[in-house]
Motif scaffolding. Structure first.
Motif, mmCIF file in Angstrom:
data_model
loop_
_atom_site.group_PDB
_atom_site.id
_atom_site.type_symbol
_atom_site.label_atom_id
_atom_site.label_comp_id
_atom_site.label_asym_id
_atom_site.label_seq_id
_atom_site.Cartn_x
_atom_site.Cartn_y
_atom_site.Cartn_z
ATOM 1 N N MET A 118 5.970 13.954 -6.504
ATOM 2 C CA MET A 118 5.413 14.531 -7.727
ATOM 3 C C MET A 118 5.033 13.391 -8.674
ATOM 4 S SD MET A 118 4.861 17.563 -9.069
ATOM 5 C CE MET A 118 4.487 18.271 -10.683
ATOM 6 N N PRO A 119 3.851 13.444 -9.290
ATOM 7 C CA PRO A 119 3.460 12.385 -10.223
ATOM 8 C C PRO A 119 4.480 12.203 -11.347
ATOM 9 C CG PRO A 119 1.565 13.732 -9.672
ATOM 10 C CD PRO A 119 2.758 14.423 -9.085
ATOM 11 N N PHE A 120 4.632 10.987 -11.789
ATOM 12 C CA PHE A 120 5.683 10.618 -12.745
ATOM 13 C C PHE A 120 5.581 11.403 -14.047
ATOM 14 C CE2 PHE A 120 7.444 7.977 -16.166
ATOM 15 C CZ PHE A 120 8.723 7.756 -15.670
ATOM 16 N N GLY A 121 6.708 11.967 -14.455
ATOM 17 C CA GLY A 121 6.805 12.619 -15.752
ATOM 18 C C GLY A 121 6.109 13.954 -15.877
ATOM 19 N N GLN A 122 5.606 14.495 -14.767
ATOM 20 C CA GLN A 122 4.882 15.760 -14.828
ATOM 21 C C GLN A 122 5.812 16.939 -14.550
ATOM 22 O OE1 GLN A 122 1.571 15.816 -15.743
ATOM 23 N NE2 GLN A 122 1.871 13.606 -16.019
ATOM 24 N N PRO A 123 5.730 18.003 -15.334
ATOM 25 C CA PRO A 123 6.561 19.182 -15.072
ATOM 26 C C PRO A 123 6.129 19.880 -13.795
ATOM 27 C CG PRO A 123 4.970 19.661 -16.800
ATOM 28 C CD PRO A 123 4.850 18.190 -16.503
ATOM 29 N N PHE A 124 7.067 20.577 -13.175
ATOM 30 C CA PHE A 124 6.772 21.252 -11.911
ATOM 31 C C PHE A 124 5.651 22.275 -12.072
ATOM 32 C CE2 PHE A 124 7.503 24.032 -8.260
ATOM 33 C CZ PHE A 124 7.710 23.099 -7.253
ATOM 34 N N GLU A 125 5.476 22.802 -13.295
ATOM 35 C CA GLU A 125 4.438 23.796 -13.546
ATOM 36 C C GLU A 125 3.038 23.230 -13.369
ATOM 37 O OE1 GLU A 125 6.961 23.131 -15.685
ATOM 38 O OE2 GLU A 125 8.188 24.838 -15.021
ATOM 39 N N SER A 166 0.872 -1.176 0.000
ATOM 40 C CA SER A 166 0.000 0.000 0.000
ATOM 41 C C SER A 166 0.906 1.222 0.000
ATOM 42 C CB SER A 166 -0.909 -0.023 1.247
ATOM 43 O OG SER A 166 -0.122 0.080 2.431
ATOM 44 N N ALA A 167 0.357 2.435 -0.045
ATOM 45 C CA ALA A 167 -1.014 2.805 -0.338
ATOM 46 C C ALA A 167 -1.173 2.891 -1.862
ATOM 47 C CB ALA A 167 -1.336 4.151 0.318
ATOM 48 N N MET A 168 -2.370 3.216 -2.335
ATOM 49 C CA MET A 168 -2.635 3.147 -3.764
ATOM 50 C C MET A 168 -1.664 4.000 -4.586
ATOM 51 S SD MET A 168 -6.231 3.609 -5.802
ATOM 52 C CE MET A 168 -6.413 5.366 -5.445
ATOM 53 N N GLY A 169 -1.410 5.228 -4.142
ATOM 54 C CA GLY A 169 -0.499 6.092 -4.878
ATOM 55 C C GLY A 169 0.903 5.541 -4.925
ATOM 56 N N ASP A 170 1.372 4.979 -3.813
ATOM 57 C CA ASP A 170 2.716 4.399 -3.757
ATOM 58 C C ASP A 170 2.807 3.163 -4.647
ATOM 59 O OD1 ASP A 170 4.075 5.997 -1.461
ATOM 60 O OD2 ASP A 170 2.131 5.454 -0.643
ATOM 61 N N VAL A 171 1.737 2.377 -4.682
ATOM 62 C CA VAL A 171 1.700 1.212 -5.564
ATOM 63 C C VAL A 171 1.743 1.670 -7.021
ATOM 64 C CG1 VAL A 171 0.320 -0.768 -6.314
ATOM 65 C CG2 VAL A 171 0.475 -0.208 -3.882
ATOM 66 N N ALA A 172 0.973 2.696 -7.350
ATOM 67 C CA ALA A 172 0.955 3.215 -8.725
ATOM 68 C C ALA A 172 2.325 3.737 -9.142
ATOM 69 C CB ALA A 172 -0.098 4.314 -8.850
ATOM 70 N N MET A 173 3.079 4.281 -8.201
ATOM 71 C CA MET A 173 4.398 4.820 -8.541
ATOM 72 C C MET A 173 5.409 3.740 -8.891
ATOM 73 S SD MET A 173 5.099 8.214 -6.197
ATOM 74 C CE MET A 173 4.376 7.634 -4.661
ATOM 75 N N THR A 174 5.114 2.478 -8.556
ATOM 76 C CA THR A 174 6.014 1.401 -8.968
ATOM 77 C C THR A 174 5.881 1.087 -10.450
ATOM 78 O OG1 THR A 174 4.446 -0.439 -8.564
ATOM 79 C CG2 THR A 174 5.746 0.351 -6.672
ATOM 80 N N VAL A 175 4.754 1.450 -11.056
ATOM 81 C CA VAL A 175 4.452 1.005 -12.416
ATOM 82 C C VAL A 175 5.446 1.531 -13.454
ATOM 83 C CG1 VAL A 175 2.749 1.117 -14.284
ATOM 84 C CG2 VAL A 175 2.030 0.541 -11.958
ATOM 85 N N PRO A 176 5.758 2.832 -13.503
ATOM 86 C CA PRO A 176 6.747 3.273 -14.494
ATOM 87 C C PRO A 176 8.109 2.607 -14.289
ATOM 88 C CG PRO A 176 5.545 5.143 -13.579
ATOM 89 C CD PRO A 176 5.203 3.965 -12.740
ATOM 90 N N VAL A 177 8.450 2.327 -13.048
ATOM 91 C CA VAL A 177 9.730 1.681 -12.745
ATOM 92 C C VAL A 177 9.725 0.246 -13.268
ATOM 93 C CG1 VAL A 177 11.336 1.028 -10.911
ATOM 94 C CG2 VAL A 177 9.991 3.128 -10.695
ATOM 95 N N LEU A 178 8.635 -0.466 -13.014
ATOM 96 C CA LEU A 178 8.549 -1.853 -13.459
ATOM 97 C C LEU A 178 8.437 -1.948 -14.978
ATOM 98 C CD1 LEU A 178 6.193 -3.309 -10.699
ATOM 99 C CD2 LEU A 178 8.672 -3.584 -10.922
#
Length: 340
Positions: A288-295, A10-22
């Motif tokens: 910060m969500p993956f691949g998103q610019p700071f703007e 868990s949590a859902m956001g942390d699980v989702a952040m593994t996806v680009p890495v995997l």
């Protein structure tokens, strides 16, 4: 190594952040099998990654407690795993580590950077600088196992085919599809509802967006139903889609507006332009969500509230910081959405 176990419960956001890495790992090392240990509900998050299995951790049932974890470890060892990438590093995974180590299975755990995060969030002598992102910390685990990956080479999947249920809800609208996820775990990083309604009303009146509201649970569903009933271009998705269908819809959006919460990471893992609203937390902490610019991160008035970030997760709110998100003007949110 032929088979790596990845732990992220868990949590859902942390699980989702593994996806680009995997995904990046899979592209570079196609012959290494991956099994992800997570909760059953999260399995659809990994559906687009080939040669990846999901093993369900029943931490409230048969895998509860030390004896349950011992049973879980035995089940996992029987899968012939060669190494473990612990991307969670909590008490449960530490107990599993002991059982794996007794069998000679190598375990590398994520470095959460706790000392750096304490320095970032403390009120006195704050060290205000961007820390390593969570995605980079996950990648470091695989590097330590002997599998370096370059996240800049990541490629997003093609858009998923919509199911009949999704088509019925969206009515194949030709307007821009805007997702809005107005809730977060803590009030300190949830945009005030009256301001969010103002954003929704003005975007609805422009008549160029089909707006889909995301949330979970009866309370949030009731709130979103009430909002959607007032506008012609707003649809509440809660309770109308399975989680798998919800992910397909998110992956077909033109843009997502979210808090610093799980829905932001779900959208970003599909490459959807994702605007995030921040309260007492801050992108410098590495979420910060993956691949998103700071703007794409809209922050409150940091000159007025100079102790931000006050915590990593939003659970610590100093006196006087209860209304920080009121300094984010609806006009700013709308202008950012339209510009993208």
């Amino acid at each position: 190594m032929n088979h790596i176990l990845v732990i992220r419960l868990s949590a859902m956001g942390d699980v989702a952040m593994t996806v680009p890495v995997l995904r990046t790992f899979r592209e570079k090392y196609p012959n290494v099998k991956i099994t992800v240990l997570t909760r059953k509900f999260f399995e659809p998050i990994f559906s687009d990654i080939e040669n990846l299995d999901v093993y369900h951790a029943d931490v409230t049932g048969k895998h509860k407690g030390v004896l349950g974890l011992r049973k879980l470890a035995k089940e996992l060892i029987n899968l012939d795993i060669d190494a473990v990438a612990d991307l969670h590093n909590v008490l449960r995974s530490n107990v599993l580590k002991v059982f794996f180590s007794l069998k000679g299975i190598k375990v590398i755990q994520v470095d959460k950077g706790r000392d750096e995060k304490k320095a970032l969030t403390r009120s006195e002598n704050k060290i205000f600088k961007p820390l390593k992102t969570t995605h980079e910390r996950y990648a470091d685990v695989f590097k330590a196992l002997g599998y370096p990956i370059d996240l800049s080479t990541h490629t997003f999947p093609t858009k998923a085919t919509l199911t009949p249920t999704i088509i019925e809800i969206t009515q194949n609208s030709t307007k821009k599809w805007l997702g809005i996820a107005p809730f977060a775990q803590y009030e300190s990083k949830t945009y005030p509802l009256e301001l969010m309604v103002e954003v929704i009303e003005k975007l609805n009146n422009q008549d160029q967006f089909e707006i889909f509201l995301f949330g979970g649970g009866k309370k949030e569903s009731d709130i979103l139903n009430n909002i959607a009933s007032k506008f012609t271009n707003v649809i509440n998705t809660v309770g109308k889609l399975s989680f798998e269908e919800e992910l397909k819809l998110i992956g077909n959006l033109d843009i997502m507006l979210s808090m610093d919460s799980g829905n932001a990471h779900l959208a970003a893992m599909y490459g959807i332009p994702t605007i995030t609203l921040w309260g007492v937390t801050h992108p410098f902490a590495g979420f910060m969500p993956f691949g998103q610019p700071f703007e794409h991160a809209i922050l409150p008035n940091l000159a007025k509230y100079d102790k931000i970030p006050t915590s990593i997760y939003g659970n610590k709110v100093p006196a006087g910081y209860e209304r920080v998100m009121h300094t984010i003007k609806p006009e700013t949110v709308i202008e950012t959405i339209v510009s993208i």
